[in-house]
Design a protein around this motif. Structure first.
Motif: not given
Length: 228
Positions: A132-154
């Motif tokens: 698959m094609t991968w992207y990182s949200t390490a420097n963005s709040p995107f992951g946390a804002d879509v219910d996948a925060p750092k250290g959180g679930g999938f």
């Protein structure tokens, strides 16, 4: 031969009657899934900010992750800092997706977004042979804002694009992601099923603790990775 219990042996007519009775329930479940999908298509949506993620070629706006398409499915892959092997469940789940041309007629794309730094994420993708094609949200709040925060679930999230505006239309996690895979549907039609002790199985059926049959990250790397 197996040392485990087995289903009873009957004549063809009896087997057909039992199958027909099961088919009634299977068709009812199919109709219910159709009704759920219809309700999903009627969900309202929420407008998203203009996020910037990191891809293999550098920073990329969320709207450009669509790659010109109008619909986007995102698998938010769990990530743990300073770990050589990431979540076995996420690694195994995403390993099954290798070809996406079937999404082209539907004007859609399916990608992975993870909290891991992009260089580490791409190295891991190669190590386990992920297609698959991968992207990182390490420097963005995107992951946390879509219910996948750092250290959180999938999570699984779906988005719709209208010009340069992106909307979030659907989200699921946990076992809600199973319907978007072929792994568990295939295993569930086997006589012994998943063989996990939480399942309702006849007495004597082989059963082990939950997740016992799941492939771990090292297994995926051995089967599909750069050194396979």
């Amino acid at each position: 031969m197996t040392a485990h219990a087995m289903p009873p042996v009957v004549d063809t007519g009896t087997w057909r009657r039992e199958l027909d009775a099961l088919r009634v329930r299977e068709k009812a479940a199919t109709r219910e899934l159709d009704a759920i999908a219809a309700q999903r298509r009627r969900l309202p949506m929420v407008e998203m900010p203009d996020y910037t993620l990191e891809g293999a070629e550098g920073p990329v706006r969320l709207v450009d992750v669509f790659d010109g398409r109008s619909q986007l499915i995102v698998y938010n892959h769990m990530w743990f800092e300073d770990k050589e092997w990431q979540c076995g469940g996420c690694t195994s789940y995403t390993a099954q997706f290798t070809r996406f041309g079937f999404l082209d007629p539907y004007d859609a794309r399916f990608v992975i977004v993870t909290q891991g730094p992009i260089d580490q994420a791409l190295a891991y993708k190669k190590r386990v042979g992920n297609q698959m094609t991968w992207y990182s949200t390490a420097n963005s709040p995107f992951g946390a804002d879509v219910d996948a925060p750092k250290g959180g679930g999938f999570a699984l999230n779906v988005f719709l694009r209208d010009g340069d505006t992106v909307y979030r239309t659907w989200h699921s996690s946990g076992r809600g992601t199973e319907q978007l895979s072929h792994t568990f549907p295939l295993v569930d039609v086997l006589p012994y099923g998943r063989q996990e002790d939480w399942q309702d199985s006849p007495e004597g059926w082989p059963q082990s603790p939950a997740y016992s049959g799941w492939l771990d990250s090292k297994d995926i790397a051995r089967l599909y990775g750069e050194d396979a």
